[in-house]
Design a protein around this motif. Structure first.
Motif, short mmCIF file in Angstrom:
data_model
loop_
_atom_site.label_atom_id
_atom_site.label_comp_id
_atom_site.label_asym_id
_atom_site.label_seq_id
_atom_site.Cartn_x
_atom_site.Cartn_y
_atom_site.Cartn_z
N GLY A 56 0.76 -1.16 0.05
CA GLY A 56 -0.04 -0.12 0.00
C GLY A 56 0.67 1.26 0.00
N LEU A 57 2.16 1.33 0.04
CA LEU A 57 3.03 2.33 0.15
C LEU A 57 3.39 2.79 -1.46
N GLU A 58 3.30 3.92 -1.85
CA GLU A 58 3.58 4.51 -2.87
C GLU A 58 5.05 4.97 -3.08
N SER A 59 5.50 5.27 -1.76
CA SER A 59 6.91 5.93 -1.75
C SER A 59 7.33 5.94 -0.30
N GLY A 60 8.59 6.11 0.07
CA GLY A 60 9.07 6.03 1.49
C GLY A 60 10.48 6.03 1.58
N VAL A 90 10.22 4.89 -4.77
CA VAL A 90 9.00 5.26 -5.24
C VAL A 90 8.45 3.85 -5.75
N ARG A 91 7.32 3.51 -5.76
CA ARG A 91 6.59 2.22 -6.39
C ARG A 91 6.59 2.52 -7.79
N THR A 92 6.98 1.48 -8.75
CA THR A 92 6.85 1.57 -10.01
C THR A 92 5.90 0.56 -10.58
N GLU A 148 7.74 -3.72 -7.78
CA GLU A 148 8.80 -3.21 -8.54
C GLU A 148 8.90 -1.85 -7.57
N PHE A 149 10.16 -1.51 -7.42
CA PHE A 149 10.61 -0.04 -6.72
C PHE A 149 11.65 0.73 -7.42
N GLN A 150 11.58 1.90 -7.45
CA GLN A 150 12.90 2.55 -8.03
C GLN A 150 13.74 3.18 -6.72
N TYR A 159 14.22 -2.03 -8.78
CA TYR A 159 14.43 -3.47 -8.03
C TYR A 159 13.21 -4.12 -7.80
N ARG A 160 13.21 -5.44 -7.85
CA ARG A 160 12.10 -6.37 -7.58
C ARG A 160 12.18 -6.65 -6.05
#
Length: 311
Positions: free
Chosen positions: A109-113, A130-132, A136-138, A146-147
């Protein structure tokens, strides 16, 4: 005590002025005591004071069985509670503490952090994201995507290398105005009992970190650290006076002679990132910067001794 505060004068001029005038200490600060005889005393040294402070902290923790103040300040949750209780803004802790193997459920549920170890210093194990995609996250430090398995690997490696506890948390991402996917510059203020000695600016970029040191009046200075990655084109903060004012007030309120106050300029104003009583590579300053910081350290010890005698 109020009279002492009114009468208190700055120990040394700004670092750039002090160096240009010959980098000498006031006579009263370099004077030898008669008990020493005719030999000159050792000059003040930031590295020597820090070495002594680290040893005292270890004695408190290992032999006396108590948490030293530097250890408490390094605990992000403790420092956040201390700061917010006094009205200073810090990143909100969204989740934690948790073990690294449980991170997937805490990212739901987190889009960034910003993922951080609860007990560590510097940027070890810190990952702003940030969620991509669903899994997957950038990483905003290096721009890579990154996965989940790669996130785990990226965080596990520094934990294993630097041997800090497997306790993690996720904070809100503080971003610069108009740039939601960029980590803001970090302004690390070397503060001694309310006095500002030096300020380090850090800009983290995919091509590598860039650094810039300032004195207390925001003049660029050479301190001997980061000679190959200094970038004098880095811009000043939007509110340099406010940044120093906040750092000075926090430093004055802390029960320690020295602490580096790490601040960010975000879209909603200044925020305190961390309190760092034991900054990394504190022995790497030039002789002149080590002498300058060492003099402030000794001055701050004297100020705090007076404050304790008045309470």
């Amino acid at each position: 005590m109020e009279q002492r505060e009114r009468d208190k004068k700055r120990l040394l001029p700004p670092f750039s002025t002090w160096v240009s005038e010959g980098a000498s200490l006031p006579e009263w600060l370099s004077r030898s005591h008669m008990a020493r005889g005719k030999s000159a005393p050792q000059p003040p040294s930031f590295a020597v004071q820090m070495d002594s402070w680290v040893r005292r902290s270890r004695i408190q923790e290992k032999l006396l069985g108590t948490d030293s103040t530097p250890r408490l300040l390094r605990r992000r949750a403790w420092a956040s509670d201390w700061l917010t209780s006094r009205g200073w803004k810090t990143p909100e802790i969204l989740s934690g503490p948790f073990a690294l193997q449980d991170i997937a459920q805490h990212l739901e549920g987190l889009e960034s952090g910003v993922i951080k170890p609860v007990n560590a210093t510097n940027a070890w194990g810190v990952l702003p994201f940030v969620r991509t995609g669903p899994f997957e996250f950038q990483n905003l430090f290096d721009g890579e995507r990154y996965r989940m398995s790669e996130v785990l690997e990226r965080l596990h490696n520094p934990m294993q290398r630097y041997m800090f506890p497997n306790k993690w948390q996720i904070e809100t991402l503080i971003a610069p105005k108009g740039e939601p996917n960029r980590v803001p510059d970090d302004f690390k203020v070397y503060a001694f009992a309310g006095e500002i000695a030096l300020i380090l600016q850090v800009r983290r970029h995919t091509s590598g970190n860039r650094y810039k040191f300032y004195d207390s009046e925001w003049n660029p200075v050479d301190t001997g650290k980061y000679p190959d990655t200094t970038d004098n084109d880095l811009p000043l903060p939007e509110v340099p006076e406010s940044l120093c004012e906040v750092a000075s007030k926090i430093s004055s309120a802390l029960p320690v002679p020295f602490c580096r106050i790490d601040l960010f300029e975000g879209s909603e104003g200044l925020a305190v990132g961390e309190l760092t009583p034991e900054p990394g590579r504190y022995q790497a300053f030039s002789d002149s910067a080590d002498l300058y910081l060492g003099a402030f350290f000794e001055w701050a010890l004297a100020v705090q001794s007076l404050q304790q005698s008045d309470t």
